[in-house]
Design an enzyme around this catalytic site. Structure first.
Site, PDB file in Angstrom:
ATOM      1  N   THR A 106      -2.713 -45.537  37.327  1.00 14.32           N
ATOM      2  CA  THR A 106      -1.783 -44.601  37.472  1.00 14.32           C
ATOM      3  C   THR A 106      -0.435 -44.889  38.410  1.00 14.32           C
ATOM      4  OG1 THR A 106      -1.444 -42.244  38.210  1.00 14.32           O
ATOM      5  CG2 THR A 106      -3.418 -43.268  39.023  1.00 14.32           C
ATOM      6  N   ASP A 107       0.553 -44.067  38.112  1.00 20.05           N
ATOM      7  CA  ASP A 107       1.771 -44.196  39.038  1.00 20.05           C
ATOM      8  C   ASP A 107       1.463 -43.538  40.537  1.00 20.05           C
ATOM      9  OD1 ASP A 107       2.182 -41.607  37.915  1.00 20.05           O
ATOM     10  OD2 ASP A 107       4.124 -41.891  37.754  1.00 20.05           O
ATOM     11  N   GLU A 108       0.402 -42.461  40.409  1.00 21.25           N
ATOM     12  CA  GLU A 108       0.116 -41.850  41.574  1.00 21.25           C
ATOM     13  C   GLU A 108      -0.179 -42.663  42.865  1.00 21.25           C
ATOM     14  OE1 GLU A 108      -1.748 -38.159  40.956  1.00 21.25           O
ATOM     15  OE2 GLU A 108      -1.312 -38.081  38.839  1.00 21.25           O
ATOM     16  N   TYR A 141      -7.840 -38.174  44.286  1.00 21.78           N
ATOM     17  CA  TYR A 141      -7.835 -38.819  43.024  1.00 21.78           C
ATOM     18  C   TYR A 141      -6.991 -40.304  43.240  1.00 21.78           C
ATOM     19  CZ  TYR A 141      -5.903 -40.084  38.384  1.00 21.78           C
ATOM     20  OH  TYR A 141      -5.317 -40.739  37.328  1.00 21.78           O
ATOM     21  N   LYS A 196      -8.192 -44.349  42.564  1.00 18.99           N
ATOM     22  CA  LYS A 196      -7.429 -45.150  41.608  1.00 18.99           C
ATOM     23  C   LYS A 196      -6.901 -46.485  42.355  1.00 18.99           C
ATOM     24  CE  LYS A 196      -7.005 -44.625  37.831  1.00 18.99           C
ATOM     25  NZ  LYS A 196      -7.759 -45.155  36.575  1.00 18.99           N
TER      26      LYS A 196
HETATM   27  P1  NAD Z   1      -9.618 -37.882  30.716  1.00 15.10           P
HETATM   28  O1  NAD Z   1     -10.053 -37.075  32.192  1.00 15.10           O
HETATM   29  O2  NAD Z   1      -9.123 -37.006  29.772  1.00 15.10           O
HETATM   30  O3  NAD Z   1     -10.828 -38.801  30.248  1.00 15.10           O
HETATM   31  C1  NAD Z   1     -11.754 -39.630  30.939  1.00 15.10           C
HETATM   32  C2  NAD Z   1     -12.908 -39.959  30.086  1.00 15.10           C
HETATM   33  O4  NAD Z   1     -13.725 -40.714  31.048  1.00 15.10           O
HETATM   34  C3  NAD Z   1     -13.757 -38.618  29.724  1.00 15.10           C
HETATM   35  O5  NAD Z   1     -14.281 -38.951  28.376  1.00 15.10           O
HETATM   36  C4  NAD Z   1     -14.976 -38.949  30.532  1.00 15.10           C
HETATM   37  O6  NAD Z   1     -16.097 -38.339  29.962  1.00 15.10           O
HETATM   38  C5  NAD Z   1     -15.056 -40.234  30.944  1.00 15.10           C
HETATM   39  N1  NAD Z   1     -15.831 -40.701  32.202  1.00 15.10           N
HETATM   40  C6  NAD Z   1     -15.853 -40.127  33.377  1.00 15.10           C
HETATM   41  N2  NAD Z   1     -16.550 -40.795  34.191  1.00 15.10           N
HETATM   42  C7  NAD Z   1     -17.110 -41.628  33.552  1.00 15.10           C
HETATM   43  C8  NAD Z   1     -18.272 -42.376  33.933  1.00 15.10           C
HETATM   44  N3  NAD Z   1     -18.962 -42.707  35.044  1.00 15.10           N
HETATM   45  N4  NAD Z   1     -18.605 -43.493  32.903  1.00 15.10           N
HETATM   46  C9  NAD Z   1     -18.170 -43.313  31.655  1.00 15.10           C
HETATM   47  N5  NAD Z   1     -17.324 -42.618  31.167  1.00 15.10           N
HETATM   48  C10 NAD Z   1     -16.699 -41.663  32.261  1.00 15.10           C
HETATM   49  O7  NAD Z   1      -8.630 -38.917  31.214  1.00 15.10           O
HETATM   50  P2  NAD Z   1      -7.143 -39.481  30.639  1.00 15.10           P
HETATM   51  O8  NAD Z   1      -6.226 -38.633  31.099  1.00 15.10           O
HETATM   52  O9  NAD Z   1      -7.482 -39.825  29.322  1.00 15.10           O
HETATM   53  O10 NAD Z   1      -6.996 -40.731  31.566  1.00 15.10           O
HETATM   54  C11 NAD Z   1      -7.564 -42.106  31.434  1.00 15.10           C
HETATM   55  C12 NAD Z   1      -7.291 -42.915  32.212  1.00 15.10           C
HETATM   56  O11 NAD Z   1      -5.832 -43.149  32.241  1.00 15.10           O
HETATM   57  C13 NAD Z   1      -7.735 -42.673  33.498  1.00 15.10           C
HETATM   58  O12 NAD Z   1      -8.149 -43.914  34.106  1.00 15.10           O
HETATM   59  C14 NAD Z   1      -6.402 -42.164  34.440  1.00 15.10           C
HETATM   60  O13 NAD Z   1      -6.419 -42.340  35.749  1.00 15.10           O
HETATM   61  C15 NAD Z   1      -5.190 -42.990  33.740  1.00 15.10           C
HETATM   62  N6  NAD Z   1      -3.914 -42.397  33.722  1.00 15.10           N
HETATM   63  C16 NAD Z   1      -4.106 -40.894  33.268  1.00 15.10           C
HETATM   64  C17 NAD Z   1      -2.788 -40.488  33.208  1.00 15.10           C
HETATM   65  C18 NAD Z   1      -2.704 -38.931  32.677  1.00 15.10           C
HETATM   66  O14 NAD Z   1      -1.551 -38.494  32.705  1.00 15.10           O
HETATM   67  N7  NAD Z   1      -3.580 -38.325  32.098  1.00 15.10           N
HETATM   68  C19 NAD Z   1      -1.666 -41.093  33.537  1.00 15.10           C
HETATM   69  C20 NAD Z   1      -1.886 -42.430  34.096  1.00 15.10           C
HETATM   70  C21 NAD Z   1      -3.074 -42.926  34.026  1.00 15.10           C
HETATM   71  P1  TYD Z   2      -1.086 -32.146  36.619  1.00 12.68           P
HETATM   72  O1  TYD Z   2      -1.179 -32.150  35.086  1.00 12.68           O
HETATM   73  O2  TYD Z   2      -2.257 -31.978  37.366  1.00 12.68           O
HETATM   74  O3  TYD Z   2      -0.991 -33.781  36.719  1.00 12.68           O
HETATM   75  P2  TYD Z   2      -0.698 -34.461  38.443  1.00 12.68           P
HETATM   76  O4  TYD Z   2      -1.183 -33.675  39.640  1.00 12.68           O
HETATM   77  O5  TYD Z   2      -1.808 -35.843  38.181  1.00 12.68           O
HETATM   78  O6  TYD Z   2       0.694 -34.918  38.290  1.00 12.68           O
HETATM   79  O7  TYD Z   2       0.029 -31.614  37.271  1.00 12.68           O
HETATM   80  C1  TYD Z   2       1.302 -31.933  36.942  1.00 12.68           C
HETATM   81  C2  TYD Z   2       2.221 -31.235  37.648  1.00 12.68           C
HETATM   82  O8  TYD Z   2       1.960 -29.753  37.425  1.00 12.68           O
HETATM   83  C3  TYD Z   2       1.992 -31.309  39.139  1.00 12.68           C
HETATM   84  O9  TYD Z   2       3.247 -31.240  39.889  1.00 12.68           O
HETATM   85  C4  TYD Z   2       1.232 -30.030  39.586  1.00 12.68           C
HETATM   86  C5  TYD Z   2       1.913 -29.030  38.579  1.00 12.68           C
HETATM   87  N1  TYD Z   2       0.874 -28.031  38.264  1.00 12.68           N
HETATM   88  C6  TYD Z   2       1.221 -26.429  38.031  1.00 12.68           C
HETATM   89  O10 TYD Z   2       2.267 -26.349  38.763  1.00 12.68           O
HETATM   90  N2  TYD Z   2       0.563 -25.763  37.727  1.00 12.68           N
HETATM   91  C7  TYD Z   2      -0.757 -25.892  37.084  1.00 12.68           C
HETATM   92  O11 TYD Z   2      -1.545 -25.075  36.803  1.00 12.68           O
HETATM   93  C8  TYD Z   2      -1.072 -27.671  37.203  1.00 12.68           C
HETATM   94  C9  TYD Z   2      -2.505 -27.871  36.559  1.00 12.68           C
HETATM   95  C10 TYD Z   2      -0.396 -28.286  37.589  1.00 12.68           C
END
Ligand code: NAD
Ligand code: TYD
Length: 342
Positions: free
Chosen positions: A124-126, A149, A153
């Site tokens: 992630t970019d975070e 978080y 990561k």
């Molecule tokens: P999500 O929370 O929707 O899904 C995570 C999945 O991992 C779930 O199905 C969960 O059951 C599984 N999981 C959790 N712990 C586990 C374990 N110990 N063993 C096996 N499975 C396990 O997440 P997402 O949003 O789909 O993100 C997927 C990946 O992409 C993550 O690594 C996240 O850090 C990365 N990512 C997400 C975003 C975003 O915006 N959602 C952006 C950049 C990177």
């Molecule tokens: P989120 O979807 O939790 O992603 P991340 O924190 O990983 O970027 O949140 C996206 C942005 O939206 C973040 O600046 C926090 C804000 N946010 C709210 O303002 N209200 C909410 O209820 C949530 C879940 C997020």
């Protein structure tokens, strides 16, 4: 290609599994997922009986299980499994360290020993932390994670890096910006706002709502991962993002317009502690080296997302009501076989 995908029942993982099997029909995928609250097997309902897809419920930190699964030869591992919600990590980060750091280490270690030829670590970019106005992180920027978080990561990214530096184990790392699209769990900003607005509930905006994120449509991320998996250079990191940070308030106002709801639903609430102000990153490397470009702009992406959630009210009701968590027990045997196959 024969892939082991971790976390394939989550948001991006399930979109990737569907995308990959559609675009590479001769490939096969084993989906390993623990099914935490974020895992929803219903996301892949149409694949459960497909001959080139199999699901195993298990933990990536379970070294014996991983080693057993890797007795089967895979061409690559695509590693999504993680704890992903910043607010949950603020409440308590033990699971984040356990899965994101120890789980990633367990996978890397087993994959290296078993000589799996490629390992794509989805990051992630975070990990770069908050960017100043006009500033964009590139792959060489320092890691300054601010939430537990992001820190977990970053730990995973550094382990991945060390496996290349120390063992020349071919790990590829991507760092993507905030995703949105179908099947996202409604704890994250966009699906939460859509679900609340559809139910006439208030939309909780943290702080002044001017925090910026570089939103990317999930399908564009999946295409980027496919490119990196196929042509990325081992040991390398690739940023992935749309390239245009947008303030939360603007996203919310656009959603309200698409949903035909009033801005009066917006409610300003207490800010998240340590809330990063702005995520922004340069994706030049991915564009230049691998010829990737995003295809879906924010206007089209939000429209497609709203249309999807509107058309999947049942999915949302089962997720919000918690019934989705019974899906596995209902459809799988104790030995982990899909019931209709018996
Ligand atoms: P999500 O929370 O929707 O899904 C995570 C999945 O991992 C779930 O199905 C969960 O059951 C599984 N999981 C959790 N712990 C586990 C374990 N110990 N063993 C096996 N499975 C396990 O997440 P997402 O949003 O789909 O993100 C997927 C990946 O992409 C993550 O690594 C996240 O850090 C990365 N990512 C997400 C975003 C975003 O915006 N959602 C952006 C950049 C990177
Ligand atoms: P989120 O979807 O939790 O992603 P991340 O924190 O990983 O970027 O949140 C996206 C942005 O939206 C973040 O600046 C926090 C804000 N946010 C709210 O303002 N209200 C909410 O209820 C949530 C879940 C997020």
């Amino acid at each position: 290609m024969k892939l082991l995908v971790t976390g394939g029942a989550g948001f991006i993982g399930s979109n990737f599994v569907r995308y990959f099997l559609k675009t590479h029909p001769a490939s096969s995928i084993l989906n390993l997922d623990k099914l935490t609250y974020a895992g929803n097997l219903e996301n892949l309902a149409e694949l459960h009986t497909a001959p080139n897809y199999r699901f195993v419920r298990g933990d990536i930190a379970d070294a014996a299980l991983i080693d057993q699964l890797l007795e089967d030869r895979f061409d690559a591992i695509v590693h999504f499994a993680a704890e992903t919600h910043v607010d949950r990590s603020i409440a308590g980060a033990r699971e984040f360290v356990q899965t994101n750091v120890l789980g990633t280490y367990t996978l890397l270690d087993a994959a290296r020993r078993r000589q799996v030829p490629r390992f794509l670590h989805v990051g992630t970019d975070e990990v770069y932390g908050s960017m100043k106005p006009g500033e964009f992180a590139n792959e060489g920027s320092t890691l300054e994670p601010n939430s537990p978080y992001a820190a977990s990561k970053a730990g995973a990214d550094l382990l991945a890096r060390s496996f290349w530096q120390t063992y020349r184990y071919p790990v590829l790392t991507t760092r993507c910006s905030n995703n949105y699209g179908p099947y996202q769990f409604p704890e994250k900003l966009i699906p939460l706002m859509i679900a609340n607005a559809l139910e006439g509930k208030k939309l909780p905006v943290y702080g002044d709502g001017l925090n910026e994120r570089d939103w990317i449509f999930v399908e564009d991320h999946c295409r980027a991962l496919d490119r990196v998996l196929e042509n990325g250079r081992p040991g390398e990191v690739y940023n992935v993002g749309y390239g245009q940070p947008v303030a939360n308030l603007e996203i919310i106002r656009r959603l309200l317009r698409l949903l035909d709801r009033s801005d009066e639903l917006i409610e300003y609430v207490k800010d998240r502690p340590g809330h990063d102000r702005r995520y922004a990153l340069s994706t030049d490397r991915l564009r230049r080296e691998l010829g990737w470009n995003p295809a879906v702009d924010i206007e089209e992406g939000l429209k497609r997302t709203v249309d999807w959630y509107r058309g999947h009210a049942d999915w949302m009701a089962r997720v919000r009501g918690g019934e989705y968590q019974a899906y596995y027990e209902k459809h799988y045997t104790r030995r982990g076989e899909f019931l209709t196959e018996l």
